[in-house]
Design a protein around this motif. Structure first.
Motif, PDB file in Angstrom:
ATOM      1  N   SER A  24       0.934  -1.359   0.044  1.00 21.80           N
ATOM      2  CA  SER A  24       0.164   0.301  -0.239  1.00 21.80           C
ATOM      3  C   SER A  24       0.652   0.972   0.591  1.00 21.80           C
ATOM      4  O   SER A  24       0.648   2.322  -0.555  1.00 21.80           O
ATOM      5  CB  SER A  24      -1.032  -0.212   1.344  1.00 21.80           C
ATOM      6  OG  SER A  24      -1.727  -1.469   1.205  1.00 21.80           O
ATOM      7  N   ARG A  59      -9.436   1.266  -2.155  1.00 23.94           N
ATOM      8  CA  ARG A  59      -8.574   1.224  -1.225  1.00 23.94           C
ATOM      9  C   ARG A  59      -7.616   2.980  -2.249  1.00 23.94           C
ATOM     10  O   ARG A  59      -7.270   3.628  -1.446  1.00 23.94           O
ATOM     11  CB  ARG A  59      -6.888   0.166  -0.821  1.00 23.94           C
ATOM     12  CG  ARG A  59      -6.195   0.654  -0.513  1.00 23.94           C
ATOM     13  CD  ARG A  59      -4.872   0.078  -0.170  1.00 23.94           C
ATOM     14  NE  ARG A  59      -6.075  -1.031   0.968  1.00 23.94           N
ATOM     15  CZ  ARG A  59      -5.332  -2.296   1.366  1.00 23.94           C
ATOM     16  NH1 ARG A  59      -3.847  -2.697   1.648  1.00 23.94           N
ATOM     17  NH2 ARG A  59      -5.825  -2.646   2.281  1.00 23.94           N
ATOM     18  N   CYS A  79      -4.631  -7.632 -10.879  1.00 22.27           N
ATOM     19  CA  CYS A  79      -5.764  -9.010 -10.244  1.00 22.27           C
ATOM     20  C   CYS A  79      -6.223  -8.764  -9.218  1.00 22.27           C
ATOM     21  O   CYS A  79      -5.956  -7.233  -8.008  1.00 22.27           O
ATOM     22  CB  CYS A  79      -5.320 -10.155  -9.943  1.00 22.27           C
ATOM     23  SG  CYS A  79      -5.476 -11.163  -8.483  1.00 22.27           S
ATOM     24  N   ASP A 109      -2.221  -1.043 -10.196  1.00 23.99           N
ATOM     25  CA  ASP A 109      -1.574  -2.068  -8.673  1.00 23.99           C
ATOM     26  C   ASP A 109      -1.486  -3.975  -9.238  1.00 23.99           C
ATOM     27  O   ASP A 109      -2.398  -4.169  -8.972  1.00 23.99           O
ATOM     28  CB  ASP A 109      -3.000  -2.209  -8.143  1.00 23.99           C
ATOM     29  CG  ASP A 109      -3.235  -2.811  -6.328  1.00 23.99           C
ATOM     30  OD1 ASP A 109      -2.131  -3.928  -6.816  1.00 23.99           O
ATOM     31  OD2 ASP A 109      -3.366  -3.106  -5.470  1.00 23.99           O
ATOM     32  N   THR A 143      -0.654  -8.990  -6.716  1.00 26.85           N
ATOM     33  CA  THR A 143      -0.906  -9.991  -7.194  1.00 26.85           C
ATOM     34  C   THR A 143      -0.778 -10.308  -8.371  1.00 26.85           C
ATOM     35  O   THR A 143      -0.483 -11.739  -8.859  1.00 26.85           O
ATOM     36  CB  THR A 143      -2.386 -10.617  -6.209  1.00 26.85           C
ATOM     37  OG1 THR A 143      -3.173  -9.395  -6.603  1.00 26.85           O
ATOM     38  CG2 THR A 143      -1.725 -10.521  -5.144  1.00 26.85           C
TER      39      THR A 143
HETATM   40  C1  LIG Z   1      -2.092  -7.474  -0.935  1.00 22.45           C
HETATM   41  C2  LIG Z   1      -2.213  -6.393  -1.359  1.00 22.45           C
HETATM   42  C3  LIG Z   1      -2.341  -5.108  -1.584  1.00 22.45           C
HETATM   43  C4  LIG Z   1      -1.663  -4.779  -0.478  1.00 22.45           C
HETATM   44  O1  LIG Z   1      -2.029  -5.409   0.717  1.00 22.45           O
HETATM   45  P1  LIG Z   1      -0.180  -4.076   2.016  1.00 22.45           P
HETATM   46  O2  LIG Z   1      -0.720  -4.765   2.824  1.00 22.45           O
HETATM   47  O3  LIG Z   1       0.061  -2.807   1.736  1.00 22.45           O
HETATM   48  O4  LIG Z   1       0.546  -5.222   1.262  1.00 22.45           O
HETATM   49  C5  LIG Z   1      -2.974  -4.004  -2.456  1.00 22.45           C
HETATM   50  N1  LIG Z   1      -3.151  -4.659  -3.601  1.00 22.45           N
HETATM   51  C6  LIG Z   1      -3.395  -5.853  -3.617  1.00 22.45           C
HETATM   52  C7  LIG Z   1      -4.016  -6.180  -4.687  1.00 22.45           C
HETATM   53  C8  LIG Z   1      -3.283  -6.962  -3.257  1.00 22.45           C
HETATM   54  O5  LIG Z   1      -3.602  -8.249  -3.389  1.00 22.45           O
END
Ligand SMILES: *Cc1c(COP(=O)(O)O)cnc(C)c1O
Length: 363
Positions: A66, A94, A140, A167, A170
């Motif tokens: 994040s 988010r 994803c 983003d 994943t």
């Molecule tokens: C895991 C994830 C995040 C990041 O999460 P953090 O807990 O901050 O590492 C962001 N976007 C996606 C799609 C995720 O799978």
């Protein structure tokens, strides 16, 4: 790989850490301003470019994923800028929340959970709002298991002279996401997903267009100032203290990945996904997403079964950690990760545990 606690971690992140990474993580500390570290760091940066499939520098931040998402936003935009956020689950939300916190003028495209965004819908929004500066999307959406059509979205944003901010947390190392070829302007990764190391590194690369936008960006930034970070990276350093152990672990994993070829890792992840989905079909389970991403399989929990109880039972009785649904999907879906350092037995064990869990609950 089995952990010390002797349980199998099949979450779509954090994932089972590779043996090569563990060997690096336990090494004695070296200082981050030494020639030893700099040579490792430079190799990692070179190898990251191969994985991101870009000619641009990839930067390593000490944060969870994040943090790199936030860096993407604050380095390319200014207060009041208009942006589009594709919201198809928790992680799309988010982006939307972040954009609002920073005073951007947000148009959200709400997509039914489990569905991929339709590029035509994005095109319509862009056509009606020529002032839009950026489009935010997950490659994803891990909360639903959906794969979004990033290639098509990137082509659209290019036509409208907006930035495509992705983003890929994943998606990187799980499905094809060639940054330069597809015209992605900002691509974000995180260490605890398909990079197979613990949480703690955020990864980010900017296209030439995004770097140009960064010259005009007036949003506040201090820790996540990518211009300062880029300068430090050019010297073989990070702007602040380096996460030495994590970076060494990443070095070992990247060497392994590139030795075998990125494509062979993508194939492996896909094979785990296909096997799990075939088995799910035999168990009578329905996939939740319409266009499933390779990183995970999200199945609908059968009618009348509490998915949260199923997940806990599988963890407690069979020592396998799967993930349930989040927020509105709590109890309704069960998610099995296909990324991380997994043996074929781990994938099979996950399917078996799911079958046994369902049986224990009377399905
Ligand atoms: C895991 C994830 C995040 C990041 O999460 P953090 O807990 O901050 O590492 C962001 N976007 C996606 C799609 C995720 O799978």
């Amino acid at each position: 790989m089995r952990t010390e606690e002797n349980y199998t971690l099949l979450a779509p992140g954090p994932v089972a850490v590779s043996k090569a990474a563990i060997d690096e993580l336990v090494k004695p500390m070296i200082h981050h301003r030494t020639p030893e570290f700099t040579s490792i760091f430079k190799r990692v940066l070179t190898n990251l470019k191969s994985v991101f499939q870009t000619r641009q520098p990839v930067m390593i931040l000490t944060s969870s994923g994040s943090g790199a998402m936030e860096a993407a936003l604050v380095n390319t935009l200014s207060a009041g800028d208009s942006v589009v956020c594709i919201v198809s689950g928790k992680f799309g939300r988010r982006w939307e929340e972040m954009a609002q916190v920073y005073g951007l003028n947000v148009t959200s495209i709400d997509v039914e959970e489990g569905e991929a965004v339709c590029p035509d819908e994005v095109k319509a929004v862009l056509d009606n709002n020529p002032q839009i500066k950026a489009v935010f999307c997950q490659a994803c959406e891990t909360s639903t298991g959906v794969l979004h059509p990033i290639k098509e979205l990137a082509a659209l944003t290019k036509e409208h002279d907006a930035l495509m901010i992705v983003d890929g947390i994943t998606a990187l190392c799980a499905n094809p996401l060639p940054m330069d070829e597809w015209g992605i302007d900002v691509l974000v990764g995180g260490s605890q997903k398909a990079f197979m190391i613990p949480t703690g590194l955020g990864l980010i690369a900017l296209s030439e267009k995004a770097w140009k936008a960064s010259e005009k960006s007036s949003l506040p930034k201090y820790y996540f100032d990518l211009k300062a970070e880029r300068k430090a990276h050019e010297r073989g350093q990070t702007h602040f203290s380096s996460a030495v152990s994590h970076i060494r672990a990443l070095d070992a994993v990247l060497i392994d990945i590139l030795d075998q070829g990125l494509d062979s890792l993508l194939e492996l992840v896909n094979r785990r996904a296909q096997a799990t989905r075939q088995a799910g079909k035999i168990l009578g389970l329905e996939l939740f997403p319409d266009t499933p991403a390779p990183a995970l399989s999200a199945f609908k929990v059968p009618e009348g079964i509490d998915g949260a109880a199923l997940r806990s039972l599988i963890e407690k009785d069979f020592r396998v950690t799967l993930m349930g649904g989040q927020d509105g999907l709590k109890g309704k879906i069960i998610r099995i990760g296909h990324i991380g350092a997994l043996d074929p037995q781990d994938t099979l064990g996950g399917i078996k545990a799911l079958a046994q869990g369902l049986q224990a609950m009377g399905v």
